[in-house]
Design an enzyme around this catalytic site. Sequence first.
Site, PDB file in Angstrom:
ATOM      1  N   ASP A 104       0.861  -1.172   0.000  1.00 17.98           N
ATOM      2  CA  ASP A 104       0.000   0.000   0.000  1.00 17.98           C
ATOM      3  C   ASP A 104       0.908   1.235   0.000  1.00 17.98           C
ATOM      4  O   ASP A 104       1.417   1.631  -1.052  1.00 17.98           O
ATOM      5  CB  ASP A 104      -0.885  -0.112   1.256  1.00 17.98           C
ATOM      6  CG  ASP A 104      -1.988   0.916   1.318  1.00 17.98           C
ATOM      7  OD1 ASP A 104      -1.706   2.096   1.136  1.00 17.98           O
ATOM      8  OD2 ASP A 104      -3.144   0.535   1.559  1.00 17.98           O
ATOM      9  N   LYS A 132      -0.952  -1.941  -4.728  1.00 17.71           N
ATOM     10  CA  LYS A 132      -1.790  -0.725  -4.786  1.00 17.71           C
ATOM     11  C   LYS A 132      -0.873   0.450  -5.072  1.00 17.71           C
ATOM     12  O   LYS A 132      -0.656   1.299  -4.208  1.00 17.71           O
ATOM     13  CB  LYS A 132      -2.384  -0.497  -3.382  1.00 17.71           C
ATOM     14  CG  LYS A 132      -3.832  -0.825  -3.201  1.00 17.71           C
ATOM     15  CD  LYS A 132      -4.264  -0.360  -1.814  1.00 17.71           C
ATOM     16  CE  LYS A 132      -5.156  -1.390  -1.176  1.00 17.71           C
ATOM     17  NZ  LYS A 132      -5.623  -0.974   0.176  1.00 17.71           N
TER      18      LYS A 132
HETATM   19  P1  IMP Z   1       1.941  -0.390   3.810  1.00 21.59           P
HETATM   20  O1  IMP Z   1       3.025  -0.275   4.817  1.00 21.59           O
HETATM   21  O2  IMP Z   1       1.064   0.853   3.798  1.00 21.59           O
HETATM   22  O3  IMP Z   1       2.437  -0.719   2.420  1.00 21.59           O
HETATM   23  O4  IMP Z   1       0.957  -1.510   4.318  1.00 21.59           O
HETATM   24  C1  IMP Z   1       1.087  -2.819   3.992  1.00 21.59           C
HETATM   25  C2  IMP Z   1       0.265  -3.678   4.922  1.00 21.59           C
HETATM   26  O5  IMP Z   1      -1.012  -3.118   5.165  1.00 21.59           O
HETATM   27  C3  IMP Z   1       0.017  -5.038   4.274  1.00 21.59           C
HETATM   28  O6  IMP Z   1       0.963  -5.945   4.724  1.00 21.59           O
HETATM   29  C4  IMP Z   1      -1.373  -5.377   4.738  1.00 21.59           C
HETATM   30  O7  IMP Z   1      -1.291  -6.169   5.907  1.00 21.59           O
HETATM   31  C5  IMP Z   1      -2.041  -4.074   5.071  1.00 21.59           C
HETATM   32  N1  IMP Z   1      -2.979  -3.657   4.015  1.00 21.59           N
HETATM   33  C6  IMP Z   1      -2.756  -2.788   3.015  1.00 21.59           C
HETATM   34  N2  IMP Z   1      -3.830  -2.660   2.215  1.00 21.59           N
HETATM   35  C7  IMP Z   1      -4.775  -3.492   2.731  1.00 21.59           C
HETATM   36  C8  IMP Z   1      -6.126  -3.819   2.337  1.00 21.59           C
HETATM   37  O8  IMP Z   1      -6.688  -3.339   1.336  1.00 21.59           O
HETATM   38  N3  IMP Z   1      -6.772  -4.735   3.121  1.00 21.59           N
HETATM   39  C9  IMP Z   1      -6.197  -5.302   4.217  1.00 21.59           C
HETATM   40  N4  IMP Z   1      -4.938  -5.032   4.621  1.00 21.59           N
HETATM   41  C10 IMP Z   1      -4.234  -4.127   3.877  1.00 21.59           C
END
Ligand code: IMP
Length: 178
Positions: A104, A132
């Site tokens: 994300d 994403k």
């Molecule tokens: P980041 O550090 O923002 O890239 O977050 C990554 C983590 O957030 C992933 O390992 C997921 O566990 C969680 N995450 C991100 N997007 C989603 C979603 O759409 N649904 C559920 N968990 C998500």
Amino acid sequence: MLLDDRNFTRYISKHEIDVAVQDIAQRLNRDYAGKKVVLVTVLKGAFVFAADLIRHLTFDNEIEFVRLSSYGKGRTSSGTVTVLQDIHTDIRGKHVLILEEIIDSGRTLKFLRDRLEASGPESVEIVTLLDKSAKRVVEVPVKYVGRPIDDQFLVGYGLDLEERARNLPDVYYLKYPN
Ligand code: IMP
Ligand code: MG
């Protein structure tokens, strides 16, 4: 599909996931043939993806798990990452593949990648089933992507809504506003 009165719509079918997993495995099998690899699975979400992926791998590998907190219970990234559970093997001089189910903001993987790099591995690459990319706030190189996705909140196939729905074989998105 209803979860706590919230309406979820199917977004990626089990079959589409299978195809994406096999496609990633093929690329890894080509790139890592003859190498010894440590697979670092990011708990909890990536355990389903890791379980499916490793059964398609043909190179020598061992599996490790890390648990990081970045989201907490909410639906938006908190920005700070802490290690709740660390790997238990020495990765110095080894090839490392980080297995993640979704990227994300990129904060979690940037943190983990930098942390693993500091232990002196031969290489570190990131493997993610879903990307994403529109939500990225920190730059992190991601070599293996199963499928780019839109900016939606997803559940199923390891992805949770407040720890639930990880068991669903398909991936669903949350229909806003409910
Ligand atoms: P980041 O550090 O923002 O890239 O977050 C990554 C983590 O957030 C992933 O390992 C997921 O566990 C969680 N995450 C991100 N997007 C989603 C979603 O759409 N649904 C559920 N968990 C998500
Ligand atoms: Mg999560």
